[in-house]
Scaffold this active site. Structure first.
Site, short mmCIF file in Angstrom:
data_model
loop_
_atom_site.label_atom_id
_atom_site.label_comp_id
_atom_site.label_asym_id
_atom_site.label_seq_id
_atom_site.Cartn_x
_atom_site.Cartn_y
_atom_site.Cartn_z
N GLU A 25 0.64 -1.23 0.06
CA GLU A 25 0.14 -0.12 -0.09
C GLU A 25 0.54 1.24 0.39
O GLU A 25 0.35 2.25 0.60
CB GLU A 25 -0.94 0.23 0.95
CG GLU A 25 -1.81 -1.39 0.90
CD GLU A 25 -2.70 -1.18 2.82
OE1 GLU A 25 -3.56 -2.12 2.33
OE2 GLU A 25 -1.75 -1.08 3.34
C1 NGO Z 1 -4.15 -4.78 5.12
C2 NGO Z 1 -3.10 -3.52 4.89
C3 NGO Z 1 -3.04 -3.35 6.46
C4 NGO Z 1 -4.39 -4.03 6.91
C5 NGO Z 1 -4.86 -4.54 6.99
C6 NGO Z 1 -6.37 -4.80 7.78
C7 NGO Z 1 -2.22 -5.29 4.49
C8 NGO Z 1 -1.02 -6.10 3.63
N1 NGO Z 1 -1.63 -4.23 4.53
O1 NGO Z 1 -3.15 -5.94 4.74
O2 NGO Z 1 -1.86 -2.44 6.77
O3 NGO Z 1 -3.45 -3.86 8.77
O4 NGO Z 1 -4.98 -5.32 5.54
O5 NGO Z 1 -6.97 -6.50 7.19
#
Ligand code: NGO
Length: 536
Positions: free
Chosen positions: A345
Protein backbone atom coordinates in the site's frame (compact mmCIF):
# COMPACT_ATOMS: atom_id res chain seq x y z
CA UNK A 1 -14.20 -40.61 10.90
CA UNK A 2 -11.01 -41.13 8.89
CA UNK A 3 -7.61 -39.54 9.14
CA UNK A 4 -5.01 -40.20 6.44
CA UNK A 5 -7.19 -43.02 5.15
CA UNK A 6 -7.28 -44.79 8.52
CA UNK A 7 -10.52 -45.25 10.36
CA UNK A 8 -10.41 -44.13 13.99
CA UNK A 9 -12.77 -44.92 16.82
CA UNK A 10 -14.32 -42.22 18.92
CA UNK A 11 -13.68 -41.99 22.61
CA UNK A 12 -15.46 -43.90 25.28
CA UNK A 13 -14.33 -42.94 28.77
CA UNK A 14 -16.51 -40.27 30.40
CA UNK A 15 -15.42 -39.05 33.81
CA UNK A 16 -16.18 -35.89 35.68
CA UNK A 17 -13.84 -33.53 37.54
CA UNK A 18 -13.80 -29.86 38.32
CA UNK A 19 -11.13 -27.92 36.55
CA UNK A 20 -9.47 -24.63 37.31
CA UNK A 21 -8.63 -22.87 34.07
CA UNK A 22 -5.29 -21.43 33.17
CA UNK A 23 -4.91 -17.70 32.76
CA UNK A 24 -8.28 -16.36 33.57
CA UNK A 25 -10.69 -19.22 33.03
CA UNK A 26 -14.09 -18.21 34.33
CA UNK A 27 -14.27 -18.32 38.14
CA UNK A 28 -17.52 -20.24 37.94
CA UNK A 29 -16.02 -22.93 35.67
CA UNK A 30 -18.37 -25.85 35.95
CA UNK A 31 -17.87 -29.57 35.70
CA UNK A 32 -17.21 -30.51 32.09
CA UNK A 33 -17.21 -34.18 31.13
CA UNK A 34 -15.34 -33.55 27.90
CA UNK A 35 -12.26 -32.41 29.81
CA UNK A 36 -11.39 -35.82 31.23
CA UNK A 37 -12.45 -37.90 28.27
CA UNK A 38 -9.65 -39.98 26.78
CA UNK A 39 -8.85 -38.49 23.40
CA UNK A 40 -8.84 -40.50 20.20
CA UNK A 41 -6.39 -40.31 17.33
CA UNK A 42 -9.26 -38.88 15.32
CA UNK A 43 -9.07 -35.60 17.22
CA UNK A 44 -5.61 -34.37 16.26
CA UNK A 45 -5.25 -30.95 14.59
CA UNK A 46 -3.47 -30.60 12.19
CA UNK A 47 -4.47 -34.00 10.77
CA UNK A 48 -1.45 -36.32 10.78
CA UNK A 49 -0.17 -37.95 7.59
CA UNK A 50 -0.88 -41.43 8.93
CA UNK A 51 -2.68 -42.39 12.14
CA UNK A 52 -3.16 -46.05 13.02
CA UNK A 53 -5.05 -46.59 16.27
CA UNK A 54 -4.51 -49.84 18.14
CA UNK A 55 -7.96 -50.75 19.39
CA UNK A 56 -8.15 -51.54 23.09
CA UNK A 57 -4.57 -50.45 23.86
CA UNK A 58 -4.07 -47.67 26.38
CA UNK A 59 -1.02 -46.19 28.09
CA UNK A 60 -1.58 -44.68 31.54
CA UNK A 61 0.63 -41.94 33.01
CA UNK A 62 1.08 -42.60 36.75
CA UNK A 63 2.97 -41.19 39.73
CA UNK A 64 6.04 -43.22 38.73
CA UNK A 65 6.14 -42.30 35.02
CA UNK A 66 9.51 -41.00 33.84
CA UNK A 67 10.30 -38.96 30.75
CA UNK A 68 13.38 -40.32 28.99
CA UNK A 69 15.29 -37.84 26.84
CA UNK A 70 17.88 -38.56 24.16
CA UNK A 71 21.20 -38.33 26.03
CA UNK A 72 23.65 -35.58 25.08
CA UNK A 73 21.09 -33.22 23.57
CA UNK A 74 20.22 -30.10 25.54
CA UNK A 75 17.53 -29.33 22.95
CA UNK A 76 15.77 -32.62 23.63
CA UNK A 77 16.19 -32.22 27.39
CA UNK A 78 14.56 -28.80 27.08
CA UNK A 79 11.60 -30.22 25.11
CA UNK A 80 11.22 -32.96 27.73
CA UNK A 81 11.34 -30.40 30.56
CA UNK A 82 8.66 -28.26 28.92
CA UNK A 83 6.41 -31.31 28.55
CA UNK A 84 7.13 -32.43 32.11
CA UNK A 85 6.26 -28.95 33.39
CA UNK A 86 2.81 -29.15 31.76
CA UNK A 87 2.18 -32.60 33.22
CA UNK A 88 3.51 -31.79 36.70
CA UNK A 89 1.01 -28.93 37.10
CA UNK A 90 -2.05 -30.97 36.24
CA UNK A 91 -1.13 -34.47 37.43
CA UNK A 92 0.81 -33.49 40.52
CA UNK A 93 3.27 -36.29 39.67
CA UNK A 94 7.03 -35.71 39.82
CA UNK A 95 7.56 -36.62 36.12
CA UNK A 96 11.38 -36.75 36.31
CA UNK A 97 13.34 -36.15 33.09
CA UNK A 98 16.21 -38.63 32.80
CA UNK A 99 18.66 -39.74 30.11
CA UNK A 100 17.24 -42.50 27.93
CA UNK A 101 19.14 -45.81 28.26
CA UNK A 102 20.89 -47.13 25.13
CA UNK A 103 18.21 -49.76 24.54
CA UNK A 104 14.68 -48.44 23.88
CA UNK A 105 13.09 -47.76 27.28
CA UNK A 106 10.60 -50.43 28.34
CA UNK A 107 8.46 -47.97 30.26
CA UNK A 108 7.71 -44.25 30.50
CA UNK A 109 7.67 -41.64 27.76
CA UNK A 110 10.79 -41.52 25.57
CA UNK A 111 11.89 -38.68 23.28
CA UNK A 112 14.50 -40.16 20.95
CA UNK A 113 16.59 -38.98 18.01
CA UNK A 114 16.89 -42.49 16.61
CA UNK A 115 14.69 -44.95 14.82
CA UNK A 116 12.50 -42.45 12.93
CA UNK A 117 11.91 -42.96 9.20
CA UNK A 118 14.51 -40.83 7.36
CA UNK A 119 11.94 -39.66 4.80
CA UNK A 120 10.03 -37.55 7.34
CA UNK A 121 12.67 -34.80 7.39
CA UNK A 122 13.64 -32.59 10.30
CA UNK A 123 10.13 -31.68 11.48
CA UNK A 124 8.52 -35.10 11.07
CA UNK A 125 8.08 -37.60 13.89
CA UNK A 126 6.86 -41.07 14.69
CA UNK A 127 4.73 -41.56 17.80
CA UNK A 128 4.16 -45.05 19.21
CA UNK A 129 1.77 -45.56 22.11
CA UNK A 130 1.70 -49.11 23.52
CA UNK A 131 0.38 -50.34 26.85
CA UNK A 132 3.71 -49.98 28.71
CA UNK A 133 5.36 -47.00 27.03
CA UNK A 134 5.21 -44.06 24.67
CA UNK A 135 8.03 -43.31 22.23
CA UNK A 136 8.38 -40.18 20.12
CA UNK A 137 11.12 -40.55 17.52
CA UNK A 138 12.43 -37.92 15.14
CA UNK A 139 15.48 -37.03 13.09
CA UNK A 140 15.90 -33.65 14.79
CA UNK A 141 14.64 -31.84 17.91
CA UNK A 142 12.04 -29.90 15.85
CA UNK A 143 10.40 -33.21 15.01
CA UNK A 144 10.33 -34.24 18.66
CA UNK A 145 8.74 -30.93 19.56
CA UNK A 146 6.04 -31.51 16.92
CA UNK A 147 5.49 -35.05 18.18
CA UNK A 148 5.08 -33.81 21.74
CA UNK A 149 2.41 -31.33 20.56
CA UNK A 150 0.50 -34.28 19.09
CA UNK A 151 0.95 -36.23 22.31
CA UNK A 152 -0.39 -33.28 24.30
CA UNK A 153 -3.56 -33.40 22.20
CA UNK A 154 -3.93 -37.13 22.88
CA UNK A 155 -3.97 -36.52 26.63
CA UNK A 156 -7.25 -35.67 28.34
CA UNK A 157 -7.78 -31.88 28.12
CA UNK A 158 -7.50 -31.64 31.92
CA UNK A 159 -3.77 -32.33 31.42
CA UNK A 160 -3.53 -28.68 30.36
CA UNK A 161 -4.97 -27.47 33.66
CA UNK A 162 -2.88 -25.16 35.83
CA UNK A 163 -4.04 -26.98 38.96
CA UNK A 164 -3.81 -30.61 40.04
CA UNK A 165 -6.63 -32.78 38.70
CA UNK A 166 -7.56 -36.35 39.66
CA UNK A 167 -6.92 -38.03 36.32
CA UNK A 168 -6.71 -40.80 35.17
CA UNK A 169 -4.19 -39.84 32.47
CA UNK A 170 -4.79 -42.27 29.65
CA UNK A 171 -3.44 -42.08 26.12
CA UNK A 172 -5.02 -44.16 23.34
CA UNK A 173 -2.66 -46.69 21.75
CA UNK A 174 -1.42 -46.71 18.17
CA UNK A 175 1.10 -45.19 15.80
CA UNK A 176 1.28 -41.81 14.10
CA UNK A 177 3.79 -41.01 11.37
CA UNK A 178 3.72 -37.38 10.42
CA UNK A 179 5.52 -34.58 8.62
CA UNK A 180 4.60 -31.12 7.33
CA UNK A 181 3.39 -30.25 3.86
CA UNK A 182 4.95 -26.75 3.87
CA UNK A 183 8.06 -25.33 5.54
CA UNK A 184 6.44 -22.02 6.50
CA UNK A 185 3.46 -22.22 8.79
CA UNK A 186 3.03 -18.74 10.11
CA UNK A 187 1.01 -16.45 12.29
CA UNK A 188 1.38 -12.66 12.27
CA UNK A 189 0.73 -10.19 15.05
CA UNK A 190 0.40 -6.48 14.29
CA UNK A 191 1.88 -4.97 17.44
CA UNK A 192 1.94 -1.53 15.79
CA UNK A 193 -1.74 -0.52 15.57
CA UNK A 194 -2.20 -1.59 19.18
CA UNK A 195 0.88 -2.44 21.17
CA UNK A 196 0.77 -5.92 22.69
CA UNK A 197 2.92 -6.51 25.78
CA UNK A 198 5.51 -9.30 26.08
CA UNK A 199 3.12 -11.48 28.09
CA UNK A 200 0.54 -11.50 25.29
CA UNK A 201 3.09 -12.28 22.59
CA UNK A 202 4.55 -15.13 24.69
CA UNK A 203 1.14 -16.59 25.37
CA UNK A 204 0.31 -16.42 21.65
CA UNK A 205 3.58 -18.22 20.87
CA UNK A 206 2.53 -21.00 23.28
CA UNK A 207 -0.87 -21.23 21.61
CA UNK A 208 0.32 -21.30 18.00
CA UNK A 209 3.06 -23.83 18.78
CA UNK A 210 0.36 -26.28 19.91
CA UNK A 211 -0.79 -26.38 16.28
CA UNK A 212 2.72 -26.78 14.81
CA UNK A 213 2.90 -23.19 13.61
CA UNK A 214 6.62 -22.49 13.26
CA UNK A 215 6.84 -18.78 12.32
CA UNK A 216 5.68 -15.68 14.15
CA UNK A 217 5.84 -12.60 11.95
CA UNK A 218 5.82 -9.43 14.08
CA UNK A 219 4.60 -6.29 12.31
CA UNK A 220 6.78 -3.92 14.34
CA UNK A 221 6.11 -0.55 12.72
CA UNK A 222 3.28 1.28 11.05
CA UNK A 223 1.77 4.75 10.82
CA UNK A 224 0.43 4.53 14.37
CA UNK A 225 3.49 3.24 16.20
CA UNK A 226 7.10 2.07 16.19
CA UNK A 227 7.57 -0.89 18.54
CA UNK A 228 11.26 -1.84 18.65
CA UNK A 229 14.08 0.16 20.23
CA UNK A 230 16.76 1.19 17.73
CA UNK A 231 19.96 2.45 19.37
CA UNK A 232 20.97 4.70 16.47
CA UNK A 233 17.51 6.27 16.22
CA UNK A 234 16.17 6.32 19.80
CA UNK A 235 13.17 8.60 19.14
CA UNK A 236 11.59 5.95 16.92
CA UNK A 237 10.54 3.96 19.95
CA UNK A 238 10.45 6.70 22.59
CA UNK A 239 8.36 9.15 20.56
CA UNK A 240 7.15 7.08 17.59
CA UNK A 241 6.08 4.31 19.97
CA UNK A 242 4.26 6.60 22.39
CA UNK A 243 0.75 6.09 21.06
CA UNK A 244 -1.47 3.73 19.05
CA UNK A 245 -4.85 3.54 17.31
CA UNK A 246 -7.35 5.44 19.44
CA UNK A 247 -4.63 7.46 21.21
CA UNK A 248 -3.66 4.98 23.95
CA UNK A 249 -0.20 4.87 25.50
CA UNK A 250 1.37 2.50 22.96
CA UNK A 251 4.72 1.03 23.95
CA UNK A 252 7.71 -0.73 22.50
CA UNK A 253 10.07 -3.67 23.10
CA UNK A 254 13.58 -2.93 24.31
CA UNK A 255 16.27 -4.81 22.41
CA UNK A 256 16.73 -7.04 25.41
CA UNK A 257 13.01 -7.85 25.47
CA UNK A 258 13.05 -8.57 21.75
CA UNK A 259 15.96 -10.98 22.25
CA UNK A 260 13.90 -12.66 24.98
CA UNK A 261 11.00 -13.07 22.55
CA UNK A 262 13.31 -14.58 19.92
CA UNK A 263 14.65 -17.07 22.48
CA UNK A 264 11.20 -17.87 23.92
CA UNK A 265 9.90 -18.56 20.43
CA UNK A 266 12.97 -20.61 19.46
CA UNK A 267 12.46 -22.86 22.48
CA UNK A 268 9.02 -23.62 21.03
CA UNK A 269 10.39 -24.12 17.51
CA UNK A 270 8.89 -20.84 16.33
CA UNK A 271 11.07 -18.48 14.31
CA UNK A 272 10.45 -14.75 14.71
CA UNK A 273 10.18 -12.89 11.38
CA UNK A 274 10.39 -9.16 12.19
CA UNK A 275 8.83 -6.60 9.87
CA UNK A 276 9.64 -2.96 9.42
CA UNK A 277 7.07 -1.78 6.88
CA UNK A 278 8.42 0.63 4.21
CA UNK A 279 8.31 2.94 2.26
CA UNK A 280 4.63 3.46 3.21
CA UNK A 281 3.11 2.83 6.64
CA UNK A 282 5.89 5.00 8.09
CA UNK A 283 4.18 7.94 9.76
CA UNK A 284 5.52 7.00 13.20
CA UNK A 285 9.11 7.17 11.88
CA UNK A 286 8.46 10.36 9.89
CA UNK A 287 6.95 11.97 13.00
CA UNK A 288 10.02 11.01 15.05
CA UNK A 289 12.69 12.45 12.72
CA UNK A 290 11.97 15.54 10.57
CA UNK A 291 15.03 14.79 8.38
CA UNK A 292 13.33 11.67 7.02
CA UNK A 293 10.66 13.83 5.35
CA UNK A 294 11.20 15.25 1.85
CA UNK A 295 10.11 18.69 3.09
CA UNK A 296 12.04 18.41 6.36
CA UNK A 297 8.86 18.82 8.41
CA UNK A 298 7.80 16.07 10.81
CA UNK A 299 4.09 15.21 10.66
CA UNK A 300 2.06 14.70 13.85
CA UNK A 301 1.71 11.28 15.42
CA UNK A 302 -1.28 9.44 13.93
CA UNK A 303 -3.89 7.46 15.82
CA UNK A 304 -6.51 6.79 13.12
CA UNK A 305 -6.86 3.77 10.85
CA UNK A 306 -6.39 5.13 7.32
CA UNK A 307 -3.68 3.61 5.14
CA UNK A 308 -1.55 4.76 2.21
CA UNK A 309 -0.79 8.37 3.20
CA UNK A 310 2.84 8.19 4.37
CA UNK A 311 6.14 7.54 2.58
CA UNK A 312 9.82 7.61 3.38
CA UNK A 313 11.64 10.13 1.15
CA UNK A 314 13.00 8.03 -1.72
CA UNK A 315 15.26 10.82 -3.06
CA UNK A 316 17.11 11.56 0.20
CA UNK A 317 20.29 9.68 1.06
CA UNK A 318 19.54 9.81 4.78
CA UNK A 319 16.61 7.44 4.07
CA UNK A 320 19.07 4.68 3.16
CA UNK A 321 21.36 5.42 6.11
CA UNK A 322 18.24 5.11 8.24
CA UNK A 323 17.06 1.77 6.88
CA UNK A 324 20.60 0.42 6.83
CA UNK A 325 21.02 1.16 10.54
CA UNK A 326 17.52 0.05 11.52
CA UNK A 327 17.70 -3.20 9.55
CA UNK A 328 21.30 -3.76 10.70
CA UNK A 329 20.26 -3.63 14.36
CA UNK A 330 17.23 -5.83 13.68
CA UNK A 331 19.37 -8.35 11.78
CA UNK A 332 21.70 -8.59 14.77
CA UNK A 333 18.75 -9.19 17.11
CA UNK A 334 17.17 -11.90 14.97
CA UNK A 335 18.47 -15.45 14.75
CA UNK A 336 16.30 -16.48 11.79
CA UNK A 337 17.22 -15.75 8.16
CA UNK A 338 14.36 -13.38 7.31
CA UNK A 339 13.73 -9.64 7.51
CA UNK A 340 10.28 -8.54 6.31
CA UNK A 341 10.33 -5.07 4.73
CA UNK A 342 6.61 -4.68 4.08
CA UNK A 343 6.16 -2.77 0.83
CA UNK A 344 2.35 -2.85 0.85
CA UNK A 345 0.00 0.00 0.00
CA UNK A 346 2.70 2.51 -0.93
CA UNK A 347 0.11 4.73 -2.54
CA UNK A 348 1.95 7.94 -1.68
CA UNK A 349 5.06 6.75 -3.56
CA UNK A 350 5.25 6.79 -7.39
CA UNK A 351 5.71 3.44 -9.13
CA UNK A 352 9.23 4.42 -10.23
CA UNK A 353 10.21 5.59 -6.75
CA UNK A 354 8.73 2.41 -5.26
CA UNK A 355 10.91 0.23 -7.49
CA UNK A 356 14.02 2.34 -6.79
CA UNK A 357 13.39 2.17 -3.05
CA UNK A 358 12.51 -1.52 -2.78
CA UNK A 359 15.51 -2.51 -4.92
CA UNK A 360 17.87 -0.63 -2.62
CA UNK A 361 16.14 -1.90 0.51
CA UNK A 362 16.54 -5.50 -0.69
CA UNK A 363 20.28 -4.92 -1.24
CA UNK A 364 20.58 -3.52 2.28
CA UNK A 365 18.87 -6.59 3.77
CA UNK A 366 21.19 -8.84 1.74
CA UNK A 367 24.23 -6.89 2.95
CA UNK A 368 23.16 -7.73 6.51
CA UNK A 369 23.11 -11.41 5.59
CA UNK A 370 19.33 -11.81 5.64
CA UNK A 371 16.66 -12.87 3.17
CA UNK A 372 13.89 -10.43 2.23
CA UNK A 373 10.21 -11.09 2.75
CA UNK A 374 7.79 -8.48 1.41
CA UNK A 375 4.05 -8.17 0.89
CA UNK A 376 3.33 -9.30 -2.66
CA UNK A 377 3.38 -5.69 -3.94
CA UNK A 378 7.18 -6.17 -3.87
CA UNK A 379 7.00 -8.09 -7.17
CA UNK A 380 6.50 -4.66 -8.80
CA UNK A 381 10.17 -3.96 -8.02
CA UNK A 382 13.01 -6.19 -9.26
CA UNK A 383 12.97 -8.97 -6.74
CA UNK A 384 16.21 -10.68 -5.71
CA UNK A 385 16.18 -14.42 -6.45
CA UNK A 386 15.85 -15.16 -2.74
CA UNK A 387 13.10 -12.61 -2.00
CA UNK A 388 9.88 -14.16 -0.69
CA UNK A 389 6.52 -12.55 -1.59
CA UNK A 390 3.60 -12.74 0.84
CA UNK A 391 0.32 -12.80 -1.08
CA UNK A 392 -2.45 -10.90 0.69
CA UNK A 393 -4.91 -10.34 -2.17
CA UNK A 394 -8.53 -11.39 -2.39
CA UNK A 395 -8.45 -12.77 -5.94
CA UNK A 396 -7.32 -16.14 -7.24
CA UNK A 397 -5.20 -14.62 -9.98
CA UNK A 398 -2.48 -12.01 -9.89
CA UNK A 399 -0.42 -11.79 -13.08
CA UNK A 400 2.60 -10.09 -11.50
CA UNK A 401 2.83 -12.65 -8.67
CA UNK A 402 2.38 -15.53 -11.13
CA UNK A 403 5.19 -14.18 -13.36
CA UNK A 404 7.48 -13.79 -10.36
CA UNK A 405 6.66 -17.35 -9.25
CA UNK A 406 7.47 -18.64 -12.72
CA UNK A 407 10.88 -16.95 -12.36
CA UNK A 408 11.46 -18.70 -9.05
CA UNK A 409 10.02 -16.37 -6.41
CA UNK A 410 8.63 -18.30 -3.47
CA UNK A 411 5.26 -17.21 -2.12
CA UNK A 412 3.69 -17.25 1.35
CA UNK A 413 -0.07 -17.53 1.01
CA UNK A 414 -2.17 -15.16 3.16
CA UNK A 415 -5.24 -14.51 1.00
CA UNK A 416 -7.08 -11.83 2.96
CA UNK A 417 -10.52 -13.34 2.36
CA UNK A 418 -9.47 -16.67 3.90
CA UNK A 419 -6.39 -16.18 6.11
CA UNK A 420 -6.88 -12.74 7.71
CA UNK A 421 -7.75 -13.24 11.36
CA UNK A 422 -8.88 -9.63 11.71
CA UNK A 423 -11.88 -10.15 9.44
CA UNK A 424 -15.19 -10.52 11.28
CA UNK A 425 -16.74 -13.99 11.45
CA UNK A 426 -20.12 -12.52 10.48
CA UNK A 427 -22.11 -9.30 10.77
CA UNK A 428 -22.59 -9.79 14.51
CA UNK A 429 -18.86 -9.98 15.34
CA UNK A 430 -17.99 -7.01 17.54
CA UNK A 431 -14.27 -6.95 16.70
CA UNK A 432 -12.53 -6.83 13.36
CA UNK A 433 -12.99 -5.45 9.87
CA UNK A 434 -14.91 -6.62 6.83
CA UNK A 435 -13.14 -5.19 3.79
CA UNK A 436 -12.10 -8.71 2.66
CA UNK A 437 -15.45 -10.23 3.64
CA UNK A 438 -16.72 -12.24 6.57
CA UNK A 439 -14.61 -15.30 7.37
CA UNK A 440 -16.22 -18.06 9.39
CA UNK A 441 -14.24 -21.24 10.07
CA UNK A 442 -15.31 -22.99 6.89
CA UNK A 443 -14.04 -20.04 4.80
CA UNK A 444 -10.74 -20.04 6.69
CA UNK A 445 -10.35 -23.76 6.00
CA UNK A 446 -11.88 -23.96 2.51
CA UNK A 447 -8.97 -23.34 0.16
CA UNK A 448 -5.83 -25.12 -0.99
CA UNK A 449 -2.61 -23.10 -0.61
CA UNK A 450 -0.84 -25.16 -3.28
CA UNK A 451 -3.55 -24.65 -5.90
CA UNK A 452 -5.15 -21.33 -5.00
CA UNK A 453 -3.42 -18.65 -7.00
CA UNK A 454 -3.28 -19.16 -10.77
CA UNK A 455 0.27 -19.89 -11.90
CA UNK A 456 1.53 -20.33 -8.31
CA UNK A 457 1.72 -24.08 -7.82
CA UNK A 458 2.68 -26.22 -4.85
CA UNK A 459 6.43 -25.95 -5.48
CA UNK A 460 6.28 -22.13 -5.54
CA UNK A 461 4.49 -22.02 -2.21
CA UNK A 462 6.72 -21.72 0.84
CA UNK A 463 3.69 -22.00 3.08
CA UNK A 464 0.80 -20.18 4.70
CA UNK A 465 0.39 -17.39 7.20
CA UNK A 466 -2.55 -16.05 9.20
CA UNK A 467 -2.12 -12.31 9.88
CA UNK A 468 -3.87 -10.64 12.81
CA UNK A 469 -4.04 -6.90 12.22
CA UNK A 470 -4.94 -4.94 15.33
CA UNK A 471 -6.84 -1.80 14.35
CA UNK A 472 -9.72 -3.11 16.52
CA UNK A 473 -7.80 -5.62 18.66
CA UNK A 474 -6.50 -4.46 22.04
CA UNK A 475 -6.22 -7.34 24.51
CA UNK A 476 -5.22 -10.99 24.81
CA UNK A 477 -8.92 -11.89 24.93
CA UNK A 478 -9.44 -10.04 21.61
CA UNK A 479 -6.45 -11.81 20.03
CA UNK A 480 -7.72 -15.22 21.13
CA UNK A 481 -11.27 -14.55 20.02
CA UNK A 482 -10.16 -13.77 16.48
CA UNK A 483 -7.46 -16.47 16.26
CA UNK A 484 -9.44 -19.37 17.69
CA UNK A 485 -10.72 -21.39 15.96
CA UNK A 486 -9.45 -19.96 12.64
CA UNK A 487 -5.71 -20.10 13.36
CA UNK A 488 -5.81 -23.92 13.73
CA UNK A 489 -7.59 -24.06 10.35
CA UNK A 490 -4.75 -22.21 8.63
CA UNK A 491 -2.22 -24.28 10.60
CA UNK A 492 -3.80 -27.46 9.25
CA UNK A 493 -3.63 -26.15 5.68
CA UNK A 494 0.08 -25.57 6.24
CA UNK A 495 0.87 -28.91 7.88
CA UNK A 496 -1.48 -31.63 6.67
CA UNK A 497 -1.37 -33.37 3.30
CA UNK A 498 -3.97 -32.08 0.82
CA UNK A 499 -5.39 -35.62 0.78
CA UNK A 500 -6.65 -35.20 4.37
CA UNK A 501 -8.62 -32.08 3.49
CA UNK A 502 -12.20 -32.73 4.53
CA UNK A 503 -14.48 -30.21 6.22
CA UNK A 504 -16.67 -32.78 7.96
CA UNK A 505 -13.63 -34.40 9.59
CA UNK A 506 -11.98 -31.06 10.32
CA UNK A 507 -14.93 -29.49 12.10
CA UNK A 508 -15.24 -32.60 14.32
CA UNK A 509 -11.53 -32.53 15.17
CA UNK A 510 -11.64 -28.79 15.74
CA UNK A 511 -14.60 -29.22 18.06
CA UNK A 512 -12.56 -31.70 20.07
CA UNK A 513 -10.11 -28.86 20.84
CA UNK A 514 -12.84 -26.89 22.62
CA UNK A 515 -12.57 -28.61 26.02
CA UNK A 516 -8.79 -28.05 26.01
CA UNK A 517 -9.19 -24.37 25.16
CA UNK A 518 -11.71 -24.07 27.94
CA UNK A 519 -9.27 -25.61 30.42
CA UNK A 520 -6.52 -23.31 29.16
CA UNK A 521 -8.76 -20.25 29.46
CA UNK A 522 -8.53 -19.46 25.74
CA UNK A 523 -11.29 -17.03 24.80
CA UNK A 524 -12.41 -18.74 21.60
CA UNK A 525 -15.32 -18.02 19.28
CA UNK A 526 -17.96 -20.74 19.45
CA UNK A 527 -18.64 -20.86 15.72
CA UNK A 528 -21.96 -22.52 14.95
CA UNK A 529 -20.21 -24.32 12.07
CA UNK A 530 -18.30 -26.50 14.54
CA UNK A 531 -19.58 -29.42 16.69
CA UNK A 532 -18.34 -28.42 20.13
CA UNK A 533 -18.66 -31.13 22.80
CA UNK A 534 -21.20 -30.35 25.50
CA UNK A 535 -19.73 -28.12 28.17
CA UNK A 536 -16.83 -26.72 26.11
C1 NGO B 1 -4.03 -4.73 4.72
C2 NGO B 1 -3.09 -3.60 5.02
C3 NGO B 1 -2.88 -3.41 6.52
C4 NGO B 1 -4.20 -3.45 7.28
C5 NGO B 1 -4.91 -4.75 6.95
C6 NGO B 1 -6.25 -4.82 7.66
C7 NGO B 1 -1.92 -5.37 4.28
C8 NGO B 1 -0.83 -6.23 3.84
N1 NGO B 1 -1.87 -4.06 4.39
O1 NGO B 1 -3.12 -5.85 4.65
O2 NGO B 1 -2.22 -2.18 6.75
O3 NGO B 1 -3.96 -3.38 8.65
O4 NGO B 1 -5.11 -4.91 5.58
O5 NGO B 1 -6.98 -5.96 7.35
Amino acid sequence: MTIGGVRCLLTTVMLVVTTGGLWGAPADATVAPAETTAVSFASVVPAPVLATPAGGVTYRITATTKIYAEPGSTAVADIAEQFAAVLRRSTGYPMPVVDAPSATPADGIALLLSGAPTGIGSEGYQLDVIDVSIAVRANAPAGLFAGVQTLRQLLPPAADSATVQPGPWDVAGGRIIDQPRFAHRGAMLDVARHFLPMSVVKRYIDEIALYKVNRLHLHLSDDQGWRIAVNNWPDLAIYGGSTEVGGGAGGYYTQDEFRQLVAYAAARYVMIVPEIDMPGHTNAALASYADLNCDGVAPKLYTGTKVGFSSLCVGKEITYTFIDQVLGELAALTTGPYLHIGGDEASSTTAADYATFMNRAQQIVAAHGKTVVGWHDIVNASVLPSTVAQFWGTTTSNAAVATAAQHGTKVIMSPANHAYLDMKYNSRTRLGQRWAGYIDVQDAYGWDPGAYLAGVGETSVLGVEAPLWTETIETLADVEYMAFPRLPAIAELGWSPASTHDWASFQQRLGAQGPRWRVMGINYYHSTQVSWPTGS
